[in-house]
Design a protein around this motif. Structure first.
Motif, PDB file in Angstrom:
ATOM      1  N   LYS A   1       0.833  -1.210   0.000  1.00 24.49           N
ATOM      2  CA  LYS A   1       0.000   0.000   0.000  1.00 24.49           C
ATOM      3  C   LYS A   1       0.870   1.263   0.000  1.00 24.49           C
ATOM      4  N   LYS A   2       2.053   1.164   0.607  1.00 21.20           N
ATOM      5  CA  LYS A   2       2.940   2.319   0.731  1.00 21.20           C
ATOM      6  C   LYS A   2       4.033   2.325  -0.335  1.00 21.20           C
ATOM      7  N   TYR A   3       4.334   1.129  -0.850  1.00 16.44           N
ATOM      8  CA  TYR A   3       5.518   0.948  -1.708  1.00 16.44           C
ATOM      9  C   TYR A   3       5.218  -0.245  -2.619  1.00 16.44           C
ATOM     10  N   PRO A   4       4.796   0.014  -3.870  1.00 19.49           N
ATOM     11  CA  PRO A   4       4.195  -1.026  -4.709  1.00 19.49           C
ATOM     12  C   PRO A   4       5.206  -1.920  -5.427  1.00 19.49           C
ATOM     13  N   PHE A   5       6.103  -2.525  -4.620  1.00 21.18           N
ATOM     14  CA  PHE A   5       7.141  -3.376  -5.199  1.00 21.18           C
ATOM     15  C   PHE A   5       7.311  -4.636  -4.355  1.00 21.18           C
ATOM     16  N   ASN A   6       7.625  -5.733  -5.037  1.00 20.59           N
ATOM     17  CA  ASN A   6       7.878  -7.000  -4.363  1.00 20.59           C
ATOM     18  C   ASN A   6       9.370  -7.124  -4.075  1.00 20.59           C
ATOM     19  N   PHE A   7       9.705  -7.223  -2.798  1.00 26.61           N
ATOM     20  CA  PHE A   7      11.111  -7.232  -2.392  1.00 26.61           C
ATOM     21  C   PHE A   7      11.304  -8.153  -1.209  1.00 26.61           C
ATOM     22  N   GLU A   8      12.555  -8.476  -0.943  1.00 21.35           N
ATOM     23  CA  GLU A   8      12.976  -9.042   0.334  1.00 21.35           C
ATOM     24  C   GLU A   8      14.184  -8.252   0.810  1.00 21.35           C
ATOM     25  N   LEU A   9      14.127  -7.794   2.049  1.00 23.72           N
ATOM     26  CA  LEU A   9      15.232  -7.092   2.684  1.00 23.72           C
ATOM     27  C   LEU A   9      15.824  -8.000   3.749  1.00 23.72           C
ATOM     28  N   GLN A  10      17.123  -8.247   3.659  1.00 22.23           N
ATOM     29  CA  GLN A  10      17.807  -9.049   4.668  1.00 22.23           C
ATOM     30  C   GLN A  10      18.873  -8.224   5.367  1.00 22.23           C
TER      31      GLN A  10
ATOM     32  N   ALA B   1      25.494  -6.398   7.242  1.00 23.28           N
ATOM     33  CA  ALA B   1      25.344  -6.491   5.786  1.00 23.28           C
ATOM     34  C   ALA B   1      23.876  -6.376   5.412  1.00 23.28           C
ATOM     35  N   TYR B   2      23.630  -5.734   4.272  1.00 24.24           N
ATOM     36  CA  TYR B   2      22.279  -5.573   3.739  1.00 24.24           C
ATOM     37  C   TYR B   2      22.164  -6.298   2.404  1.00 24.24           C
ATOM     38  N   LYS B   3      21.048  -6.968   2.214  1.00 21.32           N
ATOM     39  CA  LYS B   3      20.692  -7.522   0.907  1.00 21.32           C
ATOM     40  C   LYS B   3      19.286  -7.047   0.557  1.00 21.32           C
ATOM     41  N   VAL B   4      19.118  -6.506  -0.636  1.00 23.94           N
ATOM     42  CA  VAL B   4      17.792  -6.172  -1.151  1.00 23.94           C
ATOM     43  C   VAL B   4      17.588  -7.025  -2.404  1.00 23.94           C
ATOM     44  N   ILE B   5      16.548  -7.836  -2.389  1.00 20.25           N
ATOM     45  CA  ILE B   5      16.281  -8.765  -3.484  1.00 20.25           C
ATOM     46  C   ILE B   5      15.016  -8.316  -4.208  1.00 20.25           C
ATOM     47  N   ASN B   6      15.132  -8.120  -5.515  1.00 13.83           N
ATOM     48  CA  ASN B   6      13.970  -7.759  -6.336  1.00 13.83           C
ATOM     49  C   ASN B   6      13.213  -9.032  -6.667  1.00 13.83           C
TER      50      ASN B   6
ATOM     51  N   GLN C   1      17.329  -9.199  -9.485  1.00 18.73           N
ATOM     52  CA  GLN C   1      18.700  -8.918  -9.067  1.00 18.73           C
ATOM     53  C   GLN C   1      18.754  -8.691  -7.557  1.00 18.73           C
ATOM     54  N   THR C   2      19.961  -8.782  -7.007  1.00 21.46           N
ATOM     55  CA  THR C   2      20.179  -8.595  -5.570  1.00 21.46           C
ATOM     56  C   THR C   2      21.231  -7.519  -5.342  1.00 21.46           C
TER      57      THR C   2
END
Length: 283
Positions: free
Chosen positions: A102-111, A124-129, A272-273
């Motif tokens: 609702k706030k951010y219309p994207f499918n992601f995983e944040l680690q 460490a940060y990982k952002v996965i699209n 991509q990550t």
């Protein structure tokens, strides 16, 4: 819930809420992370995602549709899942869901992956699209280092001699006004007057780390080689200082609102990550 990791030199504790580091102690039980007293600031070391800083009118657009995001985004206020754990490391995950879409219309995983090695904590940060479109985002750290002595007993020592030019904030937005942080041989003595106009925002730095000195002796080193920008912040009379490695920063006053065109934004391609990391070393 909390998770604690340790080695022979350090012990770190992380809240599952926001995957937020809230304690880092040496083997003499000395605490190096701010306690989170809400009289000054009720956080310890939040992750900033999917924006860093403040949006103009707290609003942005994607394909001309408006969305709202509050300062520093939503990840710091959400529950993360613990997905891996060893004695000296812990990994946490936040996935997009009905609330985030609702706030951010994207499918992601944040680690977030926390690892202790000797006297250092690596974060460490990982952002996965996870979607079928590009994702625009910013990400940043906000660790508050506890300063138990008089604030003016501390100083920064930057890795390199350079012109320490920073942008000023106006109404929480980045202005075009800049000032230069006075340094002598890489050293900047601390005083609260430095922060009377809020955070110091360095869009670029040559230094990849800075060391906090306590009574002229090395105290804590924060390394941020992966990050192009840095914020430094405290509140008046607060016994801490935040050293904040960033990808991105607040909007400018003339920002168009289009998140894909925001200054400092990362565009992550489909499937991509993104990887980045910084570290806190106890000296």
């Amino acid at each position: 819930m909390n998770t604690t990791i340790s080695n022979s030199k350090l012990k770190a504790s992380i809240k599952h809420s926001g995957a937020e580091l809230f304690s880092l102690k040496n083997n003499q039980d000395k605490e190096f992370i701010w306690e989170g007293n809400p009289d000054f600031w009720g956080k310890h070391s939040p992750v900033l995602f999917p924006i860093v800083g403040t949006l103009k009118n707290n609003t942005y657009t994607i394909h001309e549709k408006e969305y709202q995001l509050s300062r520093h985004g939503f990840a710091r206020d959400m529950e993360f899942e613990l997905i891996a754990k060893t004695d000296n490391s812990a990994s946490f995950s936040l996935k997009s869901n009905e609330e985030t879409l609702k706030k951010y219309p994207f499918n992601f995983e944040l680690q977030l992956i926390y690892t202790l090695e000797e006297t250092s904590l690596e974060i460490a940060y990982k952002v996965i699209n996870k979607g079928e479109t590009q994702i625009p985002f910013s990400i940043g750290a906000h660790p508050a280092i506890a300063l138990p002595e008089n604030f003016e007993n501390y100083a920064f020592e930057f890795e390199k001699e350079e012109i320490l030019r920073y942008n000023l904030l106006e109404n929480d937005l980045i202005s075009n006004k800049t000032e230069i942080l006075a340094a002598k041989e890489n050293l900047v003595p601390l005083n609260y007057k430095l922060f009377e106009n809020d955070a110091l925002v360095f869009k670029t730095l040559q230094s990849n780390f800075l060391t906090i000195l306590e009574n002229s002796k090395p105290y804590v080193k924060v390394e941020f080689e992966d990050f192009p920008s840095l914020g430094i912040w405290t509140k008046d009379q607060a016994p801490f200082v935040c050293i904040e490695p960033w990808f991105g920063y607040s909007d400018t006053a003339d920002n168009s609102g289009d998140l894909f065109k925001k200054e400092g934004i990362i565009i992550l391609d489909v499937h991509q990550t993104f990887h980045s990391k910084f570290s806190i070393t106890i000296l």
